[in-house]
Design an enzyme around this catalytic site. Structure first.
Site, PDB file in Angstrom:
ATOM      1  N   GLY A  37       0.791  -1.230   0.000  1.00 47.78           N
ATOM      2  CA  GLY A  37       0.000   0.000   0.000  1.00 47.78           C
ATOM      3  C   GLY A  37       0.818   1.272   0.000  1.00 47.78           C
ATOM      4  N   LYS A  38       2.115   1.161  -0.298  1.00 50.36           N
ATOM      5  CA  LYS A  38       3.003   2.326  -0.275  1.00 50.36           C
ATOM      6  C   LYS A  38       2.549   3.415  -1.248  1.00 50.36           C
ATOM      7  CE  LYS A  38       6.661   0.073  -1.460  1.00 50.36           C
ATOM      8  NZ  LYS A  38       5.931  -1.192  -1.664  1.00 50.36           N
ATOM      9  N   SER A 107      12.612  -0.915  -1.477  1.00 47.48           N
ATOM     10  CA  SER A 107      13.910  -0.718  -0.796  1.00 47.48           C
ATOM     11  C   SER A 107      14.114  -1.786   0.275  1.00 47.48           C
ATOM     12  CB  SER A 107      14.031   0.686  -0.210  1.00 47.48           C
ATOM     13  OG  SER A 107      12.900   1.109   0.493  1.00 47.48           O
TER      14      SER A 107
END
Length: 211
Positions: A37-38, A107
């Site tokens: 959900g970033k 990341s």
């Protein structure tokens, strides 16, 4: 690394930029599994900062950046490292201009995120201090991310079509002490954004909200 180069400092200080724009520059670094959900969170955070708080923010999205700046990179560990290094450099430029950079990238490696943080902590030539770096862990269990799977990537990873896929065939090293932790399996989007903005307010990173 190139050798015959010289850094040319700006004639405008960061303090002057901040005063003129009435805001501080910083980077908000969203990290988490694919489908955690970033991107959804970053879009709403950008919208609220711009429209509700009147500060300039710009979103750097993992997929979007790979259409241009990082289109030459794949998904090997080496390429992932370079992907994050470039984004950290770009985010620092935005932050140095007194903007808020919002990055939404998996990341997965702690070392890469630490490098991004350290890059912000080192003052730009001509400046005395570094820049704020706010790490936000957008956390969901891998099972939940796999159930969402809007791009069908987990399915392809399970089938062996996608190699070195984070959470399946490549590791995700979760942050140990992020500035903000969001349980994005049980937290509504508005509440999640509110957590980030509350942290920014507490640190004095945002101008006071207009009454």
């Amino acid at each position: 690394m190139a050798t015959n180069i010289t850094f040319h400092a700006s004639g405008v200080t960061r303090a002057e930029r901040s005063q003129l724009r009435n805001q501080r520059g910083l980077t908000i670094w969203l990290t988490g599994l694919s489908a955690s959900g970033k991107s959804t969170l970053a879009v709403e955070l950008e919208r609220q900062l711009l429209h509700d708080r009147g500060v300039h923010a710009y979103r750097l999205d993992g997929d979007n950046v790979r259409f241009g700046l990082n289109k030459d990179l794949g998904f090997s560990e080496k390429d992932r490292n370079e992907n994050i290094r470039r984004i950290a450099e770009v985010a620092k430029l935005f932050a140095d201009s007194a903007s808020i950079a919002i990055t939404s990238f998996i990341s997965p490696y702690k070392a890469d995120r630490a490098t991004a943080r350290q890059l912000h902590e080192v003052p730009t030539p001509g400046e005395e201090t570094g820049l704020p770096f706010v790490e936000v862990h957008v956390d969901v269990p891998v099972e939940v991310a796999e159930q969402r799977d809007p791009k069908g990537l987990y399915k392809k990873a399970r089938e062996g079509v996608i190699k070195e896929f984070t959470g399946i065939s490549a590791p995700y090293e979760a942050p140990e002490k992020p500035e903000v932790y969001i349980d994005n399996h049980n937290t509504p989007i508005q509440e999640a954004v509110g957590q980030i903005i509350a942290y920014l307010d507490k640190q004095g990173y945002l101008p006071a909200k207009a009454q």
